[in-house]
Design a protein around this motif. Structure first.
Motif, PDB file in Angstrom:
ATOM      1  N   CYS A   1     -43.562  94.656  19.111  1.00  0.00           N
ATOM      2  CA  CYS A   1     -43.784  93.265  19.525  1.00  0.00           C
ATOM      3  C   CYS A   1     -44.252  92.504  18.285  1.00  0.00           C
ATOM      4  N   VAL A   2     -43.443  91.549  17.873  1.00  0.00           N
ATOM      5  CA  VAL A   2     -43.606  90.949  16.547  1.00  0.00           C
ATOM      6  C   VAL A   2     -43.885  89.449  16.690  1.00  0.00           C
ATOM      7  N   PRO A   3     -44.383  88.808  15.626  1.00  0.00           N
ATOM      8  CA  PRO A   3     -44.540  87.348  15.683  1.00  0.00           C
ATOM      9  C   PRO A   3     -43.171  86.708  15.967  1.00  0.00           C
ATOM     10  N   SER A   4     -43.148  85.636  16.743  1.00  0.00           N
ATOM     11  CA  SER A   4     -41.871  85.065  17.214  1.00  0.00           C
ATOM     12  C   SER A   4     -40.875  84.755  16.098  1.00  0.00           C
ATOM     13  N   LEU A   5     -41.408  84.337  14.931  1.00  0.00           N
ATOM     14  CA  LEU A   5     -40.496  84.003  13.831  1.00  0.00           C
ATOM     15  C   LEU A   5     -39.662  85.191  13.384  1.00  0.00           C
ATOM     16  N   TYR A   6     -40.167  86.403  13.625  1.00  0.00           N
ATOM     17  CA  TYR A   6     -39.455  87.593  13.147  1.00  0.00           C
ATOM     18  C   TYR A   6     -38.593  88.252  14.228  1.00  0.00           C
ATOM     19  N   ILE A   7     -38.490  87.586  15.372  1.00  0.00           N
ATOM     20  CA  ILE A   7     -37.626  88.120  16.434  1.00  0.00           C
ATOM     21  C   ILE A   7     -36.173  88.182  15.926  1.00  0.00           C
TER      22      ILE A   7
ATOM     23  N   ILE B   1     -34.669 101.469  18.950  1.00  0.00           N
ATOM     24  CA  ILE B   1     -35.967 100.770  18.965  1.00  0.00           C
ATOM     25  C   ILE B   1     -35.776  99.353  19.518  1.00  0.00           C
ATOM     26  N   GLY B   2     -36.548  99.025  20.514  1.00  0.00           N
ATOM     27  CA  GLY B   2     -36.470  97.687  21.108  1.00  0.00           C
ATOM     28  C   GLY B   2     -37.463  96.744  20.437  1.00  0.00           C
ATOM     29  N   TYR B   3     -37.402  95.482  20.817  1.00  0.00           N
ATOM     30  CA  TYR B   3     -38.356  94.534  20.232  1.00  0.00           C
ATOM     31  C   TYR B   3     -38.755  93.496  21.272  1.00  0.00           C
ATOM     32  N   GLY B   4     -39.925  92.940  21.031  1.00  0.00           N
ATOM     33  CA  GLY B   4     -40.433  91.958  21.972  1.00  0.00           C
ATOM     34  C   GLY B   4     -41.312  90.952  21.255  1.00  0.00           C
ATOM     35  N   ALA B   5     -41.759  89.945  22.007  1.00  0.00           N
ATOM     36  CA  ALA B   5     -42.618  88.901  21.444  1.00  0.00           C
ATOM     37  C   ALA B   5     -44.060  89.157  21.882  1.00  0.00           C
ATOM     38  N   GLN B   6     -44.954  88.348  21.368  1.00  0.00           N
ATOM     39  CA  GLN B   6     -46.388  88.540  21.676  1.00  0.00           C
ATOM     40  C   GLN B   6     -46.933  87.471  22.608  1.00  0.00           C
ATOM     41  N   ASP B   7     -46.089  86.482  22.899  1.00  0.00           N
ATOM     42  CA  ASP B   7     -46.526  85.398  23.795  1.00  0.00           C
ATOM     43  C   ASP B   7     -45.292  84.601  24.182  1.00  0.00           C
ATOM     44  N   VAL B   8     -45.399  83.842  25.255  1.00  0.00           N
ATOM     45  CA  VAL B   8     -44.294  82.990  25.702  1.00  0.00           C
ATOM     46  C   VAL B   8     -44.897  81.788  26.421  1.00  0.00           C
ATOM     47  N   SER B   9     -44.168  80.696  26.440  1.00  0.00           N
ATOM     48  CA  SER B   9     -44.652  79.523  27.167  1.00  0.00           C
ATOM     49  C   SER B   9     -44.572  79.757  28.679  1.00  0.00           C
ATOM     50  N   ALA B  10     -45.468  79.117  29.395  1.00  0.00           N
ATOM     51  CA  ALA B  10     -45.409  79.168  30.860  1.00  0.00           C
ATOM     52  C   ALA B  10     -44.389  78.160  31.396  1.00  0.00           C
ATOM     53  N   HIS B  11     -43.864  77.322  30.491  1.00  0.00           N
ATOM     54  CA  HIS B  11     -42.926  76.265  30.902  1.00  0.00           C
ATOM     55  C   HIS B  11     -41.504  76.634  30.514  1.00  0.00           C
ATOM     56  N   GLN B  12     -40.580  75.990  31.222  1.00  0.00           N
ATOM     57  CA  GLN B  12     -39.169  76.302  30.988  1.00  0.00           C
ATOM     58  C   GLN B  12     -38.660  75.662  29.696  1.00  0.00           C
TER      59      GLN B  12
ATOM     60  N   THR C   1     -41.979 107.099  29.308  1.00  0.00           N
ATOM     61  CA  THR C   1     -43.093 106.711  28.431  1.00  0.00           C
ATOM     62  C   THR C   1     -42.670 105.570  27.518  1.00  0.00           C
ATOM     63  N   LEU C   2     -43.542 104.598  27.378  1.00  0.00           N
ATOM     64  CA  LEU C   2     -43.257 103.442  26.515  1.00  0.00           C
ATOM     65  C   LEU C   2     -44.336 103.346  25.435  1.00  0.00           C
ATOM     66  N   ILE C   3     -43.899 103.400  24.191  1.00  0.00           N
ATOM     67  CA  ILE C   3     -44.838 103.212  23.079  1.00  0.00           C
ATOM     68  C   ILE C   3     -44.470 101.877  22.428  1.00  0.00           C
ATOM     69  N   ALA C   4     -45.365 100.912  22.564  1.00  0.00           N
ATOM     70  CA  ALA C   4     -45.085  99.555  22.070  1.00  0.00           C
ATOM     71  C   ALA C   4     -46.066  99.202  20.960  1.00  0.00           C
ATOM     72  N   GLY C   5     -45.536  98.766  19.834  1.00  0.00           N
ATOM     73  CA  GLY C   5     -46.400  98.303  18.752  1.00  0.00           C
ATOM     74  C   GLY C   5     -46.699  96.823  18.944  1.00  0.00           C
ATOM     75  N   ASN C   6     -47.925  96.450  18.680  1.00  0.00           N
ATOM     76  CA  ASN C   6     -48.292  95.030  18.686  1.00  0.00           C
ATOM     77  C   ASN C   6     -48.710  94.683  17.255  1.00  0.00           C
ATOM     78  N   TRP C   7     -47.800  94.049  16.542  1.00  0.00           N
ATOM     79  CA  TRP C   7     -48.069  93.756  15.128  1.00  0.00           C
ATOM     80  C   TRP C   7     -49.113  92.655  14.958  1.00  0.00           C
ATOM     81  N   LYS C   8     -49.398  91.918  16.029  1.00  0.00           N
ATOM     82  CA  LYS C   8     -50.290  90.745  15.946  1.00  0.00           C
ATOM     83  C   LYS C   8     -49.770  89.805  14.847  1.00  0.00           C
ATOM     84  N   MET C   9     -50.671  89.078  14.146  1.00  0.00           N
ATOM     85  CA  MET C   9     -50.168  88.110  13.155  1.00  0.00           C
ATOM     86  C   MET C   9     -50.125  88.769  11.773  1.00  0.00           C
TER      87      MET C   9
END
Ligand code: 3PY
Length: 248
Positions: free
Chosen positions: A40-46, A58-69, A4-12
């Motif tokens: 999952c936090v705003p990128s600045l707080y990663i 507790i793990g952490y993640g981002a809310q978006d990523v670029s499609a480019h390298q 089971t995965l419980i992921a928070g999405n803090w949004k902005m």
């Protein structure tokens, strides 16, 4: 068995001080290690998460990523940059990004692919609007959204993604799909994965998102194809988030 995965999405939301209190409250609580917990936090707080949450459960993640390298994409954050801060997950295709930033199914698929290239697990969001549900198009919409991602991944990569079903009409509205309504769509998503790979369909966790709260989490999480939750507003209050984690 899917964990089971419980992921928070803090949004902005959040700031250094508020994040620090929230994370300390979460870390101070006993969390059943059978379940996986993530914010999952705003990128600045990663980077804040990288220092506070390193070597914790507790793990952490981002809310978006670029499609480019890399390259001339002002304002974007690449998957390699997220990986530099040991980010394990990234949300792609949240309905707020699809709506406000006009993200297409193809762009979401490229973002998922790019995340996997940096060994980051994409949490691929799918979901229908109220209008689409009322027109009887729920299955068609979510299958199309999921297939766009499936089309760019091989079977091995497909087995590594997480899917989040978030009915758009249940986001930020306080409305929630009933457990039966959610289960029906989750089962359709699992069947769609199975048409490509039974291995992937067994492995991929399908989260429910959209106003999951302490008082509805248990029933939703008891459904056979609901493998966790993507939690919006309730993930900003440690008491509510912990109650959802403990309901799992
Ligand atoms: C919500 O619960 O409102 C969400 O959008 C979670 O991603």
């Amino acid at each position: 068995m899917r964990r089971t995965l419980i992921a928070g999405n803090w949004k902005m939301n959040g700031n250094l001080a508020a994040n620090s209190s929230l994370l300390s409250e979460l870390l101070a609580a006993p969390i059943d290690s059978e379940n996986e917990v993530l914010v999952c936090v705003p990128s600045l707080y990663i980077s804040q998460c990288a220092s506070v949450l390193a070597k914790t459960s507790i793990g952490y993640g981002a809310q978006d990523v670029s499609a480019h390298q890399s390259g001339a994409y002002t304002g974007e954050v690449s998957s390699a940059m997220l990986a530099d801060f040991s980010c394990q997950y990234v949300i792609v295709g949240h309905s707020e990004r699809r709506a406000y930033h006009h993200e297409s199914n193809d762009l979401v698929a490229q973002k998922a692919l790019q995340a996997l290239r940096s060994n980051i697990c994409p949490i691929v969001c799918v979901g229908e609007t109220l209008e689409q549900r009322e027109a009887g198009k729920t299955n068609e919409v979510v299958i199309t959204q999921l297939r766009a991602v499936m089309d760019v991944l091989d079977d091995g990569a497909l087995a590594r993604i997480v899917v989040a079903y978030e009915p758009v009409w249940a986001i930020g509205t306080g409305k929630t799909a009933t457990p039966a309504m959610a289960q029906e769509v989750h089962a359709v998503l699992r069947l769609t994965l199975a048409e490509r790979s039974v291995f992937a369909s067994d492995k991929v966790r399908i989260l429910y998102g959209g106003s999951m709260k302490p008082d509805n989490a248990k029933e939703l999480l008891a459904m056979p194809d609901i493998d966790g939750g993507l939690i919006g507003g309730a993930s900003l209050k440690s008491g509510d988030f912990l109650a959802i984690i403990n309901a799992a």
